[in-house]
Design a protein around this motif. Sequence first.
Motif, PDB file in Angstrom:
ATOM      1  N   HIS A  75       0.896  -1.212  -0.264  1.00 54.55           N
ATOM      2  CA  HIS A  75      -0.027  -0.134   0.109  1.00 54.55           C
ATOM      3  C   HIS A  75       0.808   1.191  -0.058  1.00 54.55           C
ATOM      4  O   HIS A  75       1.875   1.207   0.645  1.00 54.55           O
ATOM      5  N   VAL A 116       0.271   5.548   0.521  1.00 54.35           N
ATOM      6  CA  VAL A 116      -1.060   6.355   1.119  1.00 54.35           C
ATOM      7  C   VAL A 116       0.042   7.800   1.575  1.00 54.35           C
ATOM      8  O   VAL A 116       0.719   7.522   2.028  1.00 54.35           O
ATOM      9  N   LEU A 144      -0.394  10.877   4.041  1.00 51.09           N
ATOM     10  CA  LEU A 144      -1.028  11.148   5.292  1.00 51.09           C
ATOM     11  C   LEU A 144      -0.702  12.676   5.721  1.00 51.09           C
ATOM     12  O   LEU A 144       0.312  13.232   5.233  1.00 51.09           O
ATOM     13  N   ASP A 201       0.084  12.783  11.463  1.00 53.03           N
ATOM     14  CA  ASP A 201      -0.292  11.572  11.188  1.00 53.03           C
ATOM     15  C   ASP A 201       0.643  10.875  10.911  1.00 53.03           C
ATOM     16  O   ASP A 201       0.865   9.633  11.558  1.00 53.03           O
ATOM     17  N   ARG A 224     -10.093   1.388  11.145  1.00 49.46           N
ATOM     18  CA  ARG A 224      -9.957   2.772  10.855  1.00 49.46           C
ATOM     19  C   ARG A 224      -9.100   3.315  10.038  1.00 49.46           C
ATOM     20  O   ARG A 224      -9.049   4.000   9.095  1.00 49.46           O
ATOM     21  N   PHE A 225      -7.653   2.774  10.162  1.00 46.93           N
ATOM     22  CA  PHE A 225      -6.777   2.882   9.360  1.00 46.93           C
ATOM     23  C   PHE A 225      -6.681   2.204   7.979  1.00 46.93           C
ATOM     24  O   PHE A 225      -6.546   2.732   6.842  1.00 46.93           O
ATOM     25  N   ARG A 241      -9.575   1.810   6.345  1.00 49.54           N
ATOM     26  CA  ARG A 241     -10.488   2.572   5.581  1.00 49.54           C
ATOM     27  C   ARG A 241      -9.632   3.908   4.860  1.00 49.54           C
ATOM     28  O   ARG A 241      -9.679   4.177   3.730  1.00 49.54           O
ATOM     29  N   ARG A 242      -8.415   3.970   5.449  1.00 48.78           N
ATOM     30  CA  ARG A 242      -7.611   5.208   4.924  1.00 48.78           C
ATOM     31  C   ARG A 242      -6.704   4.486   3.742  1.00 48.78           C
ATOM     32  O   ARG A 242      -6.657   4.979   2.729  1.00 48.78           O
ATOM     33  N   LEU A 243      -6.450   3.133   3.925  1.00 53.78           N
ATOM     34  CA  LEU A 243      -5.480   2.717   3.015  1.00 53.78           C
ATOM     35  C   LEU A 243      -6.675   2.312   1.711  1.00 53.78           C
ATOM     36  O   LEU A 243      -6.047   2.279   0.635  1.00 53.78           O
ATOM     37  N   LYS A 300      -8.797   4.234   0.344  1.00 54.48           N
ATOM     38  CA  LYS A 300      -8.867   5.296  -0.264  1.00 54.48           C
ATOM     39  C   LYS A 300      -7.581   5.723  -1.251  1.00 54.48           C
ATOM     40  O   LYS A 300      -7.537   6.517  -1.940  1.00 54.48           O
ATOM     41  N   ALA A 301      -6.502   4.824  -0.835  1.00 54.24           N
ATOM     42  CA  ALA A 301      -5.227   4.946  -1.170  1.00 54.24           C
ATOM     43  C   ALA A 301      -5.142   4.157  -2.437  1.00 54.24           C
ATOM     44  O   ALA A 301      -5.882   3.643  -3.158  1.00 54.24           O
TER      45      ALA A 301
END
Length: 233
Positions: A7, A9, A11, A15, A78-79, A81-83, A85-86
Amino acid sequence: MSLFSYHLVKLPFFDAMKGIFSNPIAKNTKGLIHSEYMTAMTLGAPILSSSRILLGQVAVFMQWENESALENYLKEDRFGRRLAKAWHVRLSFIREWGKFSGFEIPKHRAQPESSNAPVVAVTIARMKPLALPRFIHWGRPVEKLVRDHPGTVLSLASINFPNTVSTFSIWKTEKEMTDMVHGHSAVERPQRHSAAMKERERKNFHYEFTTLRFKPLAEFGEWKGKSNFIPPT
């Protein structure tokens, strides 16, 4: 069947810095075998330069029990979901050289369609601190070789302080990658990689080191406004 994922991403600075000191990926994540959270670096950049360590750009290398575990993580954590979107690529294991603790090397090995099929290579190592000057001397020429090689589609380095270093590269074909490894590429100073490997065999730079080769299965999202890094087969 075991699955690997890689991955990339971006940030917010705070963060990203927090992640360096407190890994946002829980070790007890369901279905997760092992993960490495790292700060991205530019291959071949001067060691003491702002372009070397890319604070805010994060690379995460993970191994999962199966694809469902990865899917659940990307949806429910939680994290994760950030991945989601990347950008990331899902990988099937082909081959390993060396050893690195944490990852579980699968007994089942994927087979590339041919030597002209794309492959992904990941190296990861725990450095010996006193070997760092030697490693930089021999390693930066190899970084430039990979970075500038016409066979690479995407390549970068990464670090997890204090002593984990890694590289990631997508190659148009397996043949172009193996030619680079053995010094057979039609580029300037093609022996840089093989020379560095001989030096490592003479006196190791690392406590542990592995090179992993993968068959890319699927790619998701965008990185720096680009997508579809994996060449069609």
